[in-house]
Design an enzyme around this catalytic site. Structure first.
Site, PDB file in Angstrom:
ATOM      1  N   GLU A 114      19.920  19.124   4.123  1.00 27.13           N
ATOM      2  CA  GLU A 114      18.780  18.446   3.480  1.00 27.13           C
ATOM      3  C   GLU A 114      18.142  17.473   4.467  1.00 27.13           C
ATOM      4  O   GLU A 114      18.758  17.091   5.458  1.00 27.13           O
ATOM      5  CB  GLU A 114      19.272  17.624   2.278  1.00 27.13           C
ATOM      6  N   LYS A 116      17.041  13.746   5.444  1.00 25.48           N
ATOM      7  CA  LYS A 116      17.475  12.391   5.081  1.00 25.48           C
ATOM      8  C   LYS A 116      16.223  11.531   4.987  1.00 25.48           C
ATOM      9  O   LYS A 116      15.644  11.150   5.998  1.00 25.48           O
ATOM     10  CB  LYS A 116      18.439  11.847   6.126  1.00 25.48           C
ATOM     11  N   ASP A 118      13.824   8.488   4.475  1.00 26.59           N
ATOM     12  CA  ASP A 118      14.026   7.112   4.928  1.00 26.59           C
ATOM     13  C   ASP A 118      13.278   6.135   4.026  1.00 26.59           C
ATOM     14  O   ASP A 118      12.170   5.692   4.329  1.00 26.59           O
ATOM     15  CB  ASP A 118      13.527   6.992   6.380  1.00 26.59           C
ATOM     16  N   TYR A 227      20.558  14.045  -5.749  1.00 28.11           N
ATOM     17  CA  TYR A 227      21.949  13.958  -6.173  1.00 28.11           C
ATOM     18  C   TYR A 227      22.009  13.926  -7.689  1.00 28.11           C
ATOM     19  O   TYR A 227      21.344  13.102  -8.319  1.00 28.11           O
ATOM     20  CB  TYR A 227      22.540  12.670  -5.586  1.00 28.11           C
ATOM     21  N   LYS A 313      21.604  11.553  12.381  1.00 31.96           N
ATOM     22  CA  LYS A 313      20.403  10.719  12.541  1.00 31.96           C
ATOM     23  C   LYS A 313      19.598  11.163  13.752  1.00 31.96           C
ATOM     24  O   LYS A 313      20.160  11.448  14.811  1.00 31.96           O
ATOM     25  CB  LYS A 313      20.813   9.248  12.727  1.00 31.96           C
ATOM     26  N   CYS A 407      -4.778 -22.684  21.913  1.00 37.97           N
ATOM     27  CA  CYS A 407      -5.523 -21.489  21.529  1.00 37.97           C
ATOM     28  C   CYS A 407      -6.308 -20.979  22.736  1.00 37.97           C
ATOM     29  O   CYS A 407      -7.006 -21.750  23.399  1.00 37.97           O
ATOM     30  CB  CYS A 407      -6.466 -21.831  20.369  1.00 37.97           C
ATOM     31  N   CYS A 410     -10.303 -21.409  21.964  1.00 40.55           N
ATOM     32  CA  CYS A 410     -11.028 -22.680  21.841  1.00 40.55           C
ATOM     33  C   CYS A 410     -10.282 -23.838  22.481  1.00 40.55           C
ATOM     34  O   CYS A 410     -10.771 -24.962  22.501  1.00 40.55           O
ATOM     35  CB  CYS A 410     -11.324 -22.982  20.369  1.00 40.55           C
ATOM     36  N   CYS A 425      -3.865 -21.807  15.198  1.00 39.78           N
ATOM     37  CA  CYS A 425      -4.855 -22.707  15.774  1.00 39.78           C
ATOM     38  C   CYS A 425      -5.468 -23.490  14.603  1.00 39.78           C
ATOM     39  O   CYS A 425      -6.048 -22.891  13.701  1.00 39.78           O
ATOM     40  CB  CYS A 425      -5.925 -21.897  16.494  1.00 39.78           C
ATOM     41  N   CYS A 431     -13.259 -22.690  15.897  1.00 40.41           N
ATOM     42  CA  CYS A 431     -12.655 -21.686  16.787  1.00 40.41           C
ATOM     43  C   CYS A 431     -13.392 -20.358  16.581  1.00 40.41           C
ATOM     44  O   CYS A 431     -13.400 -19.821  15.469  1.00 40.41           O
ATOM     45  CB  CYS A 431     -11.171 -21.568  16.457  1.00 40.41           C
TER      46      CYS A 431
HETATM   47  S1  IVH Z   1      23.264  11.870  -0.504  1.00 42.69           S
HETATM   48  C1  IVH Z   1      27.295   9.449  -1.287  1.00 42.69           C
HETATM   49  N1  IVH Z   1      21.062  12.920   0.358  1.00 42.69           N
HETATM   50  O1  IVH Z   1      20.845   7.990   2.874  1.00 42.69           O
HETATM   51  C2  IVH Z   1      25.960   9.350  -0.731  1.00 42.69           C
HETATM   52  N2  IVH Z   1      21.360  10.590   0.685  1.00 42.69           N
HETATM   53  O2  IVH Z   1      23.839   6.763   3.725  1.00 42.69           O
HETATM   54  C3  IVH Z   1      25.042  10.267  -1.400  1.00 42.69           C
HETATM   55  N3  IVH Z   1      19.454   9.478   1.751  1.00 42.69           N
HETATM   56  O3  IVH Z   1      22.196   5.835   0.493  1.00 42.69           O
HETATM   57  C4  IVH Z   1      23.758  10.258  -0.737  1.00 42.69           C
HETATM   58  N4  IVH Z   1      18.195  11.280   1.934  1.00 42.69           N
HETATM   59  O4  IVH Z   1      19.722   6.283   0.414  1.00 42.69           O
HETATM   60  C5  IVH Z   1      21.775  11.789   0.254  1.00 42.69           C
HETATM   61  N5  IVH Z   1      19.135  14.018   1.026  1.00 42.69           N
HETATM   62  C6  IVH Z   1      19.849  12.900   0.910  1.00 42.69           C
HETATM   63  C7  IVH Z   1      19.352  11.653   1.369  1.00 42.69           C
HETATM   64  C8  IVH Z   1      20.158  10.522   1.252  1.00 42.69           C
HETATM   65  C9  IVH Z   1      18.276   9.978   2.148  1.00 42.69           C
HETATM   66  C10 IVH Z   1      19.862   8.072   1.890  1.00 42.69           C
HETATM   67  C11 IVH Z   1      20.446   7.458   0.661  1.00 42.69           C
HETATM   68  C12 IVH Z   1      21.844   7.075   0.981  1.00 42.69           C
HETATM   69  C13 IVH Z   1      21.854   7.104   2.480  1.00 42.69           C
HETATM   70  C14 IVH Z   1      23.169   7.658   2.964  1.00 42.69           C
END
Ligand code: IVH
Length: 673
Positions: A114, A116, A118, A227, A313, A407, A410, A425, A431
């Site tokens: 999946e 991740k 942000d 989840y 990451k 500044c 001025c 300033c 200014c």
């Molecule tokens: S699963 C038990 N899936 O990343 C943890 N987390 O450190 C279950 N996050 O706190 C998380 N995308 O905020 C999961 N596809 C994804 C995610 C995801 C972003 C974030 C989430 C979590 C942190 C994991």
């Protein structure tokens, strides 16, 4: 008749929920925005007319409210763990191989790959198909109840269409701020000289914790659910469960893959390392989860993270380049921004020449010296950020970069803003970038909307000393404008017409146009509504201002200080003479009657529906008088929660009636409706 109304309300709600899903979750709207707005409008009207059908889950309620409630702490039914991180593909491969080993050879192991996302994680609880609670991660054990705010996020369903979901369940996901909203928000903040959000994650996390859910509704947040947890899940594996919740109406990422081998995992990483740059939202990596829930259970959790999942990451893209010099730039509000001017360098496909260093503390903490070789990263791909110094390339004997003391525009000595890292300033009225910036702001589209005047003309009007403050605009004449080089009669006419029309702009926008520090569009509206007219606003104390919902002590102090300056008062008097609107129009006021005429009313306690200042304005607008102390002459007490005990005692002694907010509002509504 009543049944007809009820049915119409219910059917509009259903239809709007359906189109909301098509638009925000499936990205495939089937009706035009106009059609959607028309239905929403009809529903709003009906709900206003028939308040007995109020429902907090109605699609009309997604706009939030301005109650200032703070957040209750809630204990998670199951702790919100996080995932262990790695930056190496080999370590991801090791994680999978370890799982194979632990589960034994006879097991078939599938892995779900999946994105991740942000942002900031959220737990959503549903009962009977309705969102009942949304809680932040907090410390993993307890989080904040941010339900009101989350209800404003359109991609989170409030009511699920009929389906075979359990009566009670929890899903978790990530609240995100899409890149476009993030850039828009930061642009607005930069304009208001407010600190910028470093990345969409901070912006999302900050937004979801705001006190005013109306503000949250404006932040254009999105959410993906990744989840589904609980005891009674429909399938024995994660992948199918995600598909199930997608069917129920949740927004699940379309980029989820079922992977069979370590090689497929490697391939998934290689593909997304590049493709993620095209996504509309920020991702900081990928997540790999063992698909089978039974296998997940066998692998178990450590105290911090599950053993069935790992996060890979992405490495932020980084470049190294030489610092040419630091410029110190003065903004409209006088805030000084240090900017690193760099030897041009290519980073993620664009050439970077400048990067904000934000403030003095950052220069010091990075320990930047003149001519240093700096590491530049794109903070979430878009905004370049200086993240460090390559000290091995430091020029011998070079001096640390010093923040200027005066500044650069001025020459005035700078002052440090109390409690903040920023220097300003103080030469507000003389200014050049501050004066020009304020004039440009005043004429802007969302303020006085004076057509024909832009940055370049402001510069010229300023340099020939024709306009040195916003009030000077109203002294411009055709004759004077035509003395400017290259300015033709037609343009001059357009400018004068724009200035004339600006006299019709509402008081709310005038308050915004004045450039009161920290008062943006929303705050200006709140101040204008609460004060009703500028004379009242000018006379309000810090205490009175702070008692207005959403107005904190800093803004209150800024407002008071702004009106303490004689030069600002002089400008306002000139605007008044010119005919600029310095009061709300009657139609903009909460209501105006004489229903309270001759009545002295005392306000006490904490209110839910309107601020204290708004109630004061309502009393005055309806002919009443507000007083601070109870006497035999008091007609009644308008009481919120936690009315002071001594006031309560006195009211009883003198038999003064006590009425609550709802009764008071009803009293005014009766006469106006
Ligand atoms: S699963 C038990 N899936 O990343 C943890 N987390 O450190 C279950 N996050 O706190 C998380 N995308 O905020 C999961 N596809 C994804 C995610 C995801 C972003 C974030 C989430 C979590 C942190 C994991």
């Amino acid at each position: 008749m009543d049944n007809e109304v009820k049915n119409r309300i219910y059917s509009l709600r259903n239809e709007l929920n359906y189109h909301n899903r098509l638009y925000y979750i499936n990205n495939s709207p089937s009706i035009s925005d106009i059609e959607y707005d028309r239905m929403m409008h009809e529903l709003l009207e009906l709900e206003n007319q028939y308040p007995e059908y109020y429902d907090q889950y109605s699609p009309t309620q997604r706009v939030g409210n301005d109650h200032n409630e703070g957040f209750a702490q809630v204990t998670h039914e199951r702790p919100m763990l996080s995932l262990s991180n790695t930056y190496s593909i080999d370590e991801v491969a090791d994680f999978i191989k370890r799982a194979y080993k632990e589960l034994g050879d006879s097991e078939e192991v599938k892995i779900v790959g999946e994105l991740k996302y942000d942002g900031t994680s959220i737990s959503l609880q549903y009962e009977n198909g309705r969102l009942v609670r949304a809680v932040t991660r907090g410390d993993g054990v307890r989080g904040d109840d941010v339900t009101r705010n989350v209800m404003t996020i359109k991609s989170i369903p409030l009511v699920l269409p009929k389906g075979n979901y359990p009566y009670k369940f929890e899903v978790r996901g990530e609240i995100l701020m899409p890149w476009t909203s993030f850039e828009e928000l930061n642009k607005e903040r930069a304009y208001n000289e407010e600190p910028l959000f470093a990345n969409p994650r901070n912006a999302a996390a900050g937004s979801i914790k705001m006190q005013n859910s109306q503000e949250v509704a404006h932040r254009k947040l999105d959410a993906y659910i990744y989840y589904f947890l609980g005891d009674n899940l429909p399938y024995d594996n994660h992948y199918d469960n995600l598909k199930a919740i997608k069917e129920w109406g949740f927004k699940v990422s379309p980029h989820i893959s079922l992977l069979n081998t370590v090689e497929e995992v490697r391939e998934f990483i290689n593909v997304w390392d590049i493709k993620r740059k095209e996504l509309p939202v920020a991702t900081d990596g990928l997540v790999f989860k063992i698909n089978s829930l039974r296998q997940q259970e066998i692998l178990g959790n450590t105290s911090k993270s599950p053993r069935w999942g790992v996060a890979y990451k992405f490495q932020a893209e980084r470049a190294e380049t030489r610092l040419k010099y630091v410029s110190f730039e003065t903004g409209r509000m006088g805030v000084i921004t240090p900017v690193a001017n760099l030897e041009p360098v290519l980073l993620s496909g664009t050439i970077v020449k400048r990067a904000s260093l934000h403030n003095d503390d950052i220069i010091k903490s990075l320990d930047i010296h003149e001519g240093d070789s700096l590491y530049v990263e794109k903070g979430g791909e878009i905004i370049p950020k200086i993240v460090g110094v390559n000290k091995t390339l430091r020029i011998k004997g070079s001096m640390p970069v010093q923040f200027v003391t005066h500044c650069q525009e001025c020459g005035t000595e700078l002052e440090r803003i109390e409690g903040e890292a920023a220097w300003t300033c103080p030469n507000k009225n003389y200014c050049p970038p501050q004066i020009k910036g304020k004039i440009e702001h005043f004429v802007g589209r969302k303020m006085m909307n004076i057509d024909g005047i832009g940055e370049e003309l402001v510069d010229r009007l300023y340099s020939v000393e024709m306009v040195r403050n916003v009030a000077d605009l109203y002294d411009l004449t055709m004759e004077r404008l035509l003395t400017l080089d290259r300015l033709k009669e037609k343009s001059a006419m357009r400018i004068l017409k724009g200035i004339e029309e600006s006299k019709q702009v509402s008081y709310r926008r005038v308050v915004y146009a004045l450039s009161i520090p920290n008062v943006g569009e929303t705050m200006a509206k709140i101040l204008a509504n609460a004060s009703v007219n500028i004379d009242r606003l000018m006379s309000m104390t810090v205490e009175e201002l702070s008692s207005i919902n959403e107005i904190g002590p800093i803004i209150a102090k800024n407002v008071v200080e702004f009106f303490e300056q004689a030069s600002n008062i002089a400008i306002i008097e000139r605007l008044r003479i010119a005919g600029v609107k310095l009061a709300l129009d009657e139609s903009e006021q909460i209501s105006k009657t004489d229903v309270l005429s001759g009545k002295t009313i005392v306000i006490s306690g904490v209110f839910k529906n309107h601020s204290r200042e708004e109630y004061k304005a309502m009393i005055e607008n309806n002919g009443g008088k507000n007083s601070g102390s109870i006497s035999a002459k008091t007609a009644f007490i308008l009481a919120g929660e936690n009315m002071g005990p001594s006031k309560l005692e006195k009211a009883k002694q003198l038999s003064v009636p006590i009425i609550n907010e709802e009764e008071f509002i009803a009293m005014l509504e009766k006469v106006t409706s």
